[in-house]
Write a protein that holds these residues in place. Structure first.
Motif: not given
Length: 232
Positions: A182-191
């Protein structure tokens, strides 16, 4: 040189304040040394070692933020606490515009420190493993492929990348591993568009939080799979 309200003496290894804690006192090293560090996914990254005459805690005072790093003493160390009433009086003497500039600068320095530390963390071993991944963000079902994974984060190839700053939870099943991570994630960058065969569209993810047991499983998995230094 500074208006010192009081002094405190610490023994080797003692913590003055921890990253994420509240507090906005500004300190000055009177004698000894103070190590300033940040922790990412259980790893400590030393930002700086302060010596006599150096101040610390000023970013938290100016920005009104939680402590952005941990301050730990090296050897017998004495620090002075700069008089808070004096600081408030001096701060309020300057124009409102200049106060806003200082606060904005403090927030920007905090963000730059976070990004620089995260970049250092990305130097850890990674493994490129193409695995299908699917999760919900609100009412939207996100489908894609996972790759370029480390204990810091991962890359998700998808036609529908989320915007930087978006946060979500990811249930990850790795081949040969019984447990679901179970990983709590955050988007850092987008392509948005692919930039060649080695740089497909998708999003770079950092782990905001990971259980220590899951962290050890992930670390061992990456070690067993071998590392891949290619960027995505």
């Amino acid at each position: 040189m500074y208006h010192i309200a009081s002094e405190e003496t610490y023994h080797h290894g003692e913590i003055i304040f921890k990253e994420g804690s509240s507090g906005d006192w500004i300190y000055v090293v009177q004698s000894g040394s103070v190590e300033i560090s940040k922790t990412i996914q259980g790893h400590k990254y030393v930002i700086e070692v302060l010596e006599t005459g150096d101040i610390f805690g000023e970013i938290d005072f100016l920005g009104g933020t939680e402590r952005i790093a941990t301050a730990r003493v090296i050897g017998e160390t004495t620090v002075g606490i700069i008089d808070r009433e004096f600081l408030d009086q001096e701060f309020n003497k300057i124009s409102e515009d200049f106060r806003l500039i200082l606060v904005a600068a403090a927030h920007r320095i905090k963000k730059m420190t976070d990004r620089a530390t995260e970049f250092t963390a990305r130097k850890e071993p990674r493994v490129s493993k193409v695995l299908p991944v699917m999760f919900k963000f609100g009412d939207t079902l996100i489908k894609g492929y996972l790759g370029n994974m480390s204990t810091w984060g991962l890359f998700i190839q998808t036609d529908n990348p989320l915007k930087p700053g978006h946060k979500f939870s990811l249930k990850l099943n790795l081949p040969g591993i019984k447990e679901t991570l179970t990983l709590k994630c955050e988007v850092v960058w987008t392509r948005i568009r692919p930039e060649g065969p080695q740089r497909p569209n998708g999003m770079g993810i950092k782990f905001r939080d990971i259980d220590m047991k899951d962290y050890r499983i992930l670390k061992q998995y990456i070690k067993e799979q071998g590392t891949d230094e290619k960027e995505q």
